[in-house]
Design a protein around this motif. Structure first.
Motif, PDB file in Angstrom:
ATOM      1  N   ILE A 171     -27.343 -52.326  17.216  1.00 35.73           N
ATOM      2  CA  ILE A 171     -27.015 -52.817  18.560  1.00 35.73           C
ATOM      3  C   ILE A 171     -26.499 -54.262  18.579  1.00 35.73           C
ATOM      4  O   ILE A 171     -25.525 -54.563  19.264  1.00 35.73           O
ATOM      5  N   GLU A 172     -27.138 -55.154  17.835  1.00 34.99           N
ATOM      6  CA  GLU A 172     -26.819 -56.580  17.966  1.00 34.99           C
ATOM      7  C   GLU A 172     -25.361 -56.930  17.674  1.00 34.99           C
ATOM      8  O   GLU A 172     -24.742 -57.677  18.445  1.00 34.99           O
ATOM      9  N   PRO A 173     -24.749 -56.407  16.588  1.00 37.60           N
ATOM     10  CA  PRO A 173     -23.329 -56.760  16.378  1.00 37.60           C
ATOM     11  C   PRO A 173     -22.411 -56.198  17.469  1.00 37.60           C
ATOM     12  O   PRO A 173     -21.405 -56.821  17.823  1.00 37.60           O
ATOM     13  N   VAL A 174     -22.790 -55.046  18.015  1.00 34.67           N
ATOM     14  CA  VAL A 174     -21.980 -54.451  19.092  1.00 34.67           C
ATOM     15  C   VAL A 174     -22.061 -55.329  20.339  1.00 34.67           C
ATOM     16  O   VAL A 174     -21.045 -55.615  20.975  1.00 34.67           O
ATOM     17  N   LEU A 175     -23.252 -55.784  20.664  1.00 36.21           N
ATOM     18  CA  LEU A 175     -23.416 -56.656  21.835  1.00 36.21           C
ATOM     19  C   LEU A 175     -22.649 -57.965  21.657  1.00 36.21           C
ATOM     20  O   LEU A 175     -22.110 -58.502  22.631  1.00 36.21           O
ATOM     21  N   THR A 176     -22.579 -58.470  20.437  1.00 36.24           N
ATOM     22  CA  THR A 176     -21.807 -59.689  20.175  1.00 36.24           C
ATOM     23  C   THR A 176     -20.343 -59.473  20.542  1.00 36.24           C
ATOM     24  O   THR A 176     -19.690 -60.361  21.097  1.00 36.24           O
ATOM     25  N   CYS A 177     -19.834 -58.276  20.277  1.00 33.34           N
ATOM     26  CA  CYS A 177     -18.431 -57.967  20.576  1.00 33.34           C
ATOM     27  C   CYS A 177     -18.166 -57.842  22.079  1.00 33.34           C
ATOM     28  O   CYS A 177     -17.008 -57.839  22.505  1.00 33.34           O
ATOM     29  N   PHE A 178     -19.219 -57.739  22.896  1.00 35.22           N
ATOM     30  CA  PHE A 178     -19.040 -57.724  24.347  1.00 35.22           C
ATOM     31  C   PHE A 178     -18.417 -59.032  24.829  1.00 35.22           C
ATOM     32  O   PHE A 178     -17.830 -59.085  25.897  1.00 35.22           O
ATOM     33  N   ASN A 179     -18.572 -60.103  24.058  1.00 32.89           N
ATOM     34  CA  ASN A 179     -18.062 -61.415  24.444  1.00 32.89           C
ATOM     35  C   ASN A 179     -16.678 -61.705  23.884  1.00 32.89           C
ATOM     36  O   ASN A 179     -16.173 -62.813  24.051  1.00 32.89           O
ATOM     37  N   ASP A 180     -16.068 -60.745  23.222  1.00 35.99           N
ATOM     38  CA  ASP A 180     -14.767 -60.961  22.591  1.00 35.99           C
ATOM     39  C   ASP A 180     -13.695 -61.233  23.646  1.00 35.99           C
ATOM     40  O   ASP A 180     -13.748 -60.704  24.751  1.00 35.99           O
ATOM     41  N   SER A 181     -12.710 -62.048  23.277  1.00 41.20           N
ATOM     42  CA  SER A 181     -11.632 -62.355  24.220  1.00 41.20           C
ATOM     43  C   SER A 181     -10.655 -61.184  24.380  1.00 41.20           C
ATOM     44  O   SER A 181      -9.972 -61.092  25.398  1.00 41.20           O
ATOM     45  N   ASP A 182     -10.610 -60.278  23.403  1.00 32.03           N
ATOM     46  CA  ASP A 182      -9.720 -59.118  23.441  1.00 32.03           C
ATOM     47  C   ASP A 182     -10.366 -57.988  24.261  1.00 32.03           C
ATOM     48  O   ASP A 182     -11.415 -57.480  23.898  1.00 32.03           O
ATOM     49  N   SER A 183      -9.720 -57.611  25.344  1.00 26.94           N
ATOM     50  CA  SER A 183     -10.294 -56.575  26.216  1.00 26.94           C
ATOM     51  C   SER A 183     -10.399 -55.228  25.508  1.00 26.94           C
ATOM     52  O   SER A 183     -11.338 -54.468  25.752  1.00 26.94           O
ATOM     53  N   ARG A 184      -9.465 -54.899  24.615  1.00 23.72           N
ATOM     54  CA  ARG A 184      -9.545 -53.635  23.865  1.00 23.72           C
ATOM     55  C   ARG A 184     -10.806 -53.624  23.006  1.00 23.72           C
ATOM     56  O   ARG A 184     -11.472 -52.618  22.882  1.00 23.72           O
ATOM     57  N   LEU A 185     -11.114 -54.772  22.420  1.00 25.03           N
ATOM     58  CA  LEU A 185     -12.297 -54.855  21.579  1.00 25.03           C
ATOM     59  C   LEU A 185     -13.573 -54.713  22.415  1.00 25.03           C
ATOM     60  O   LEU A 185     -14.519 -54.047  21.999  1.00 25.03           O
TER      61      LEU A 185
ATOM     62  N   TYR B 186     -13.779 -53.006  25.094  1.00 22.06           N
ATOM     63  CA  TYR B 186     -13.825 -51.580  25.419  1.00 22.06           C
ATOM     64  C   TYR B 186     -14.387 -50.778  24.241  1.00 22.06           C
ATOM     65  O   TYR B 186     -15.246 -49.917  24.423  1.00 22.06           O
ATOM     66  N   TYR B 187     -13.908 -51.063  23.023  1.00 21.92           N
ATOM     67  CA  TYR B 187     -14.413 -50.359  21.839  1.00 21.92           C
ATOM     68  C   TYR B 187     -15.907 -50.645  21.633  1.00 21.92           C
ATOM     69  O   TYR B 187     -16.653 -49.772  21.192  1.00 21.92           O
ATOM     70  N   ALA B 188     -16.343 -51.847  21.953  1.00 17.44           N
ATOM     71  CA  ALA B 188     -17.761 -52.183  21.843  1.00 17.44           C
ATOM     72  C   ALA B 188     -18.579 -51.347  22.831  1.00 17.44           C
ATOM     73  O   ALA B 188     -19.656 -50.850  22.503  1.00 17.44           O
ATOM     74  N   CYS B 189     -18.046 -51.184  24.033  1.00 26.60           N
ATOM     75  CA  CYS B 189     -18.694 -50.344  25.050  1.00 26.60           C
ATOM     76  C   CYS B 189     -18.804 -48.906  24.549  1.00 26.60           C
ATOM     77  O   CYS B 189     -19.859 -48.269  24.674  1.00 26.60           O
ATOM     78  N   GLU B 190     -17.714 -48.409  24.004  1.00 26.75           N
ATOM     79  CA  GLU B 190     -17.687 -47.039  23.487  1.00 26.75           C
ATOM     80  C   GLU B 190     -18.678 -46.866  22.336  1.00 26.75           C
ATOM     81  O   GLU B 190     -19.422 -45.884  22.285  1.00 26.75           O
ATOM     82  N   ALA B 191     -18.717 -47.834  21.431  1.00 28.67           N
ATOM     83  CA  ALA B 191     -19.643 -47.763  20.295  1.00 28.67           C
ATOM     84  C   ALA B 191     -21.094 -47.772  20.778  1.00 28.67           C
ATOM     85  O   ALA B 191     -21.916 -46.964  20.330  1.00 28.67           O
ATOM     86  N   LEU B 192     -21.401 -48.671  21.708  1.00 28.44           N
ATOM     87  CA  LEU B 192     -22.773 -48.748  22.208  1.00 28.44           C
ATOM     88  C   LEU B 192     -23.148 -47.482  22.972  1.00 28.44           C
ATOM     89  O   LEU B 192     -24.281 -47.000  22.878  1.00 28.44           O
ATOM     90  N   TYR B 193     -22.203 -46.918  23.699  1.00 30.99           N
ATOM     91  CA  TYR B 193     -22.452 -45.662  24.406  1.00 30.99           C
ATOM     92  C   TYR B 193     -22.870 -44.585  23.398  1.00 30.99           C
ATOM     93  O   TYR B 193     -23.859 -43.872  23.605  1.00 30.99           O
ATOM     94  N   ASN B 194     -22.132 -44.475  22.298  1.00 28.36           N
ATOM     95  CA  ASN B 194     -22.450 -43.461  21.297  1.00 28.36           C
ATOM     96  C   ASN B 194     -23.790 -43.721  20.613  1.00 28.36           C
ATOM     97  O   ASN B 194     -24.552 -42.798  20.343  1.00 28.36           O
ATOM     98  N   ILE B 195     -24.089 -44.984  20.349  1.00 27.76           N
ATOM     99  CA  ILE B 195     -25.372 -45.332  19.736  1.00 27.76           C
ATOM    100  C   ILE B 195     -26.515 -44.982  20.684  1.00 27.76           C
ATOM    101  O   ILE B 195     -27.502 -44.362  20.294  1.00 27.76           O
ATOM    102  N   VAL B 196     -26.386 -45.379  21.941  1.00 28.13           N
ATOM    103  CA  VAL B 196     -27.433 -45.127  22.939  1.00 28.13           C
ATOM    104  C   VAL B 196     -27.589 -43.629  23.194  1.00 28.13           C
ATOM    105  O   VAL B 196     -28.708 -43.126  23.325  1.00 28.13           O
ATOM    106  N   LYS B 197     -26.486 -42.909  23.239  1.00 29.96           N
ATOM    107  CA  LYS B 197     -26.539 -41.471  23.497  1.00 29.96           C
ATOM    108  C   LYS B 197     -27.339 -40.742  22.426  1.00 29.96           C
ATOM    109  O   LYS B 197     -28.087 -39.815  22.716  1.00 29.96           O
TER     110      LYS B 197
END
Length: 185
Positions: A95-109, A111-122
């Motif tokens: 979880i922690e590296p994915v949450l770090t990517c929530f602060n990325d300046s790139d909106s695509r990144l 979004y990918y962080a959201c998708e990754a965390l969704y799959n991990i949480v699911k």
């Protein structure tokens, strides 16, 4: 990425594909990672599982290169999928590296962080509840994201978390009421 660096147990082909600018190639690498982690699960090799997660987090998801970060995110989600019910044992590292990517300046990144965390949480379901405060903090930042795709992804993740919390509370209530009440003496 440093070509001389040792990313084992990830193969050079997986490393190359994780760094690729094309999503399809990163997806193929994620499927290979999923296969690799499933083998480690079958062998009960938690040391290698932790090593794969560490490499994906430190060398990819937290990299300076955007394509590497995207590859790390999809790789971490693939690890969680391969781990299945055992993903709860590795949630902090996932979880922690994915949450770090929530602060990325790139909106695509983001979004990918959201998708990754969704799959991990699911996959992890109720096992994520001890990490709820971290997840909620991350989600609260994305709720106001200016990019509509990121905002939409965060709303899906938010609904999933609400479902998990509701399931958890329902299970506790069912357990509480399944015991007959005590008889007064």
């Amino acid at each position: 990425m440093n070509a001389e660096k040792d990313f084992s147990p990830l193969t050079p082909n997986i490393v190359r594909a994780l760094n690729d600018k094309l999503y399809e190639k990163r997806k193929v690498a994620a499927l290979e990672i999923e296969k690799l982690v499933r083998e480690f699960v079958a062998q009960n090799n938690s040391t290698q599982i932790r090593h794969v997660i560490h490499v994906l987090a430190s060398e990819f998801a937290l990299s300076q290169h955007p394509h590497s970060r995207k590859g790390g995110l999809i790789g971490l989600a693939a690890c969680s999928i391969a781990l299945g019910k055992d993903s709860g044992l590795y949630l902090k590292e996932l979880i922690e590296p994915v949450l770090t990517c929530f602060n990325d300046s790139d909106s695509r990144l983001r979004y990918y962080a959201c998708e990754a965390l969704y799959n991990i949480v699911k996959v992890a379901r109720g096992a994520v509840l001890p990490h709820f405060n971290l997840l909620f903090d991350g989600l609260s930042k994305l709720a106001a994201d200016p990019d509509p795709n990121v905002k939409s992804g965060s709303e899906l993740l938010d609904r999933l978390l609400k479902d998990i919390v509701t399931e958890s509370n329902t299970q506790k209530v069912l357990i509480t009421y399944s015991f007959p009440p005590e008889k007064p003496e």
